[in-house]
Design an enzyme around this catalytic site. Structure first.
Site, PDB file in Angstrom:
ATOM      1  N   SER A 196      26.587  71.979  76.072  1.00  0.00           N
ATOM      2  CA  SER A 196      25.914  72.369  74.821  1.00  0.00           C
ATOM      3  C   SER A 196      25.257  71.206  74.069  1.00  0.00           C
ATOM      4  O   SER A 196      25.194  71.208  72.841  1.00  0.00           O
ATOM      5  CB  SER A 196      26.890  73.107  73.893  1.00  0.00           C
ATOM      6  OG  SER A 196      27.272  74.333  74.481  1.00  0.00           O
ATOM      7  N   GLY A 227      27.127  76.011  77.875  1.00  0.00           N
ATOM      8  CA  GLY A 227      26.332  77.181  77.503  1.00  0.00           C
ATOM      9  C   GLY A 227      26.890  77.993  76.347  1.00  0.00           C
ATOM     10  O   GLY A 227      26.445  79.116  76.096  1.00  0.00           O
TER      11      GLY A 227
HETATM   12  P1  13P Z   1      24.552  73.424  78.794  1.00  0.00           P
HETATM   13  O1  13P Z   1      23.862  72.191  78.257  1.00  0.00           O
HETATM   14  O2  13P Z   1      23.637  74.593  78.931  1.00  0.00           O
HETATM   15  O3  13P Z   1      25.802  73.721  78.047  1.00  0.00           O
HETATM   16  O4  13P Z   1      24.985  73.073  80.307  1.00  0.00           O
HETATM   17  C1  13P Z   1      25.675  71.910  80.564  1.00  0.00           C
HETATM   18  C2  13P Z   1      25.756  71.723  82.023  1.00  0.00           C
HETATM   19  O5  13P Z   1      26.395  72.486  82.721  1.00  0.00           O
HETATM   20  C3  13P Z   1      24.997  70.603  82.594  1.00  0.00           C
HETATM   21  O6  13P Z   1      25.359  70.373  83.920  1.00  0.00           O
END
Ligand code: 13P
Length: 245
Positions: A201, A165
């Site tokens: 991400s 994230g």
């Molecule tokens: P993001 O793709 O939002 O970074 O989250 C990754 C994740 O935790 C998937 O399980």
């Protein structure tokens, strides 16, 4: 190649209905496996909306007990019963927010596999260990303590906590080396080959670079999987990637 969408605690019934309309108008390929992990309450609903598509549904977690007085928990048997093929175990958000430790994660993974679910076991270091250069050690300990005894139907997701994230992703070399390290560690211990997904991400802009990394067998996508166009762009990139070979 595997594209997994972890919706976490996002998307309500209406949004899922809209999302599914786009999925139903899309041509999926048999080359790339896709699984969506919606909130528990909507697994059945999503499953009914996409039942004709070659996409599976999964749970974001399950308990190690099959039934009993465990308020708020979900049994692996219930996930299976409701149509799940996969379950995510040991996601860093559950490790941190729900105090799930490796021993318990191992039990959860084992119970899920014994209930005929495929397990995506998440590992990944925090920012401090990343900066200290001890990511390998950190992940090795997680694997050592949380790998289930039954390795069939097990995938690993390498999700560095500092990348989730944040829009920051490790360098190509770091991802390649970590995935290799995980594969070697598991094959030494179990004599089995395991698929390793990258998570953190992932988005339509960086997906091609990630898929080009040796030892990346797919992706576990959070934020970008909430937008159907982004999700399908990531999926399409995976199909195109395989078409090259
Ligand atoms: P993001 O793709 O939002 O970074 O989250 C990754 C994740 O935790 C998937 O399980």
């Amino acid at each position: 190649m595997f594209v997994a969408a972890n919706w976490k605690m996002n998307l309500d019934k209406n949004s899922i209905f809209e999302f599914s309309k786009h999925l139903n108008n899309f041509k999926f390929s048999s080359k790339v496996e896709a699984c969506i992990f919606p909130p528990m309450t909507y697994i059945d609903y999503l499953n009914s909306l996409i039942s004709k598509l070659p996409i599976s549904v999964g749970g974001q977690n399950c308990h190690y007990k099959k039934s009993g007085a465990y308020t708020g928990e979900v049994s692996p048997l219930f996930l299976k019963d409701t149509g799940c093929k996969y379950v995510i175990i040991g996601h860093s958000e559950r490790r941190i927010l729900n105090n799930e430790i490796n021993d318990e994660i191992k039990l959860r993974a084992q119970s899920a596999i014994n209930s005929n679910l495929k397990v995506i076991l998440c590992v990944g270091e925090n920012l401090i260990d990343h900066q200290k250069g001890s990511a390998f050690k950190f992940v090795e300990k997680q694997l050592l303590e949380s790998l289930p005894d039954n390795f069939e139907n097990l995938l690993i997701a390498y999700e560095p906590i500092w990348s989730i994230g944040t829009g920051k992703i490790p360098s190509v070399n770091v991802i390649e080396e970590m995935h290799q390290h995980i594969k070697k560690f598991i094959s030494k211990k179990t004599n089995k080959k395991v698929k390793v997904l990258y998570g953190g991400s992932v988005n339509p802009e960086n997906i091609n670079n990630i898929l080009n990394i040796v030892n990346v067998d797919g992706v576990l996508v959070g934020g970008s999987s909430l937008n159907v166009k982004d999700f399908l762009a990531i999926y399409s990139a995976a199909v195109k990637h395989l078409d090259k070979f």
